[in-house]
Design a protein around this motif. Structure first.
Motif, PDB file in Angstrom:
ATOM      1  N   PRO A   1      -5.264   3.637   0.246  1.00 45.80           N
ATOM      2  CA  PRO A   1      -6.246   2.548   0.413  1.00 45.80           C
ATOM      3  C   PRO A   1      -7.222   2.856   1.540  1.00 45.80           C
ATOM      4  O   PRO A   1      -6.879   3.555   2.497  1.00 45.80           O
ATOM      5  CB  PRO A   1      -5.381   1.349   0.772  1.00 45.80           C
ATOM      6  CG  PRO A   1      -4.212   1.957   1.483  1.00 45.80           C
ATOM      7  CD  PRO A   1      -3.972   3.281   0.802  1.00 45.80           C
TER       8      PRO A   1
ATOM      9  N   TYR B   1      -8.912   1.882  -3.413  1.00 47.19           N
ATOM     10  CA  TYR B   1      -7.978   2.999  -3.449  1.00 47.19           C
ATOM     11  C   TYR B   1      -8.676   4.266  -3.927  1.00 47.19           C
ATOM     12  O   TYR B   1      -9.482   4.231  -4.863  1.00 47.19           O
ATOM     13  CB  TYR B   1      -6.795   2.649  -4.355  1.00 47.19           C
ATOM     14  CG  TYR B   1      -5.960   1.536  -3.766  1.00 47.19           C
ATOM     15  CD1 TYR B   1      -4.815   1.808  -3.040  1.00 47.19           C
ATOM     16  CD2 TYR B   1      -6.346   0.207  -3.895  1.00 47.19           C
ATOM     17  CE1 TYR B   1      -4.073   0.791  -2.463  1.00 47.19           C
ATOM     18  CE2 TYR B   1      -5.611  -0.817  -3.328  1.00 47.19           C
ATOM     19  CZ  TYR B   1      -4.474  -0.523  -2.613  1.00 47.19           C
ATOM     20  OH  TYR B   1      -3.744  -1.529  -2.045  1.00 47.19           O
TER      21      TYR B   1
ATOM     22  N   ASN C   1       0.818  -1.210   0.000  1.00 43.56           N
ATOM     23  CA  ASN C   1       0.000   0.000   0.000  1.00 43.56           C
ATOM     24  C   ASN C   1       0.853   1.262   0.000  1.00 43.56           C
ATOM     25  O   ASN C   1       0.504   2.254  -0.632  1.00 43.56           O
ATOM     26  CB  ASN C   1      -0.950   0.008   1.194  1.00 43.56           C
ATOM     27  CG  ASN C   1      -2.051  -1.014   1.052  1.00 43.56           C
ATOM     28  OD1 ASN C   1      -2.388  -1.440  -0.048  1.00 43.56           O
ATOM     29  ND2 ASN C   1      -2.620  -1.420   2.165  1.00 43.56           N
TER      30      ASN C   1
END
Length: 55
Positions: A42, A50, A31
């Protein structure tokens, strides 16, 4: 509504394995890497979506 990791990678023209390889090479979390290269954060949860960050 947000994008899945696959949808975000498709927009970048990347395959998931390419992202995973870059994550390992840079010693980052997935992420964090996607935030770095896309500016998208995210959501929370097991299957995050996202969204563009609001910086």
């Amino acid at each position: 509504m947000g994008l899945t990791k696959s949808e975000l990678c498709d927009r970048l023209g990347l395959m998931i394995y390419q992202v995973e390889k870059a994550v390992k090479e840079q010693g980052m979390m997935g992420n964090d890497y996607l935030l770095k290269v896309t500016g998208w954060k995210p959501s929370q949860g097991k299957r995050p979506r996202y969204f563009p960050s609001k910086h």
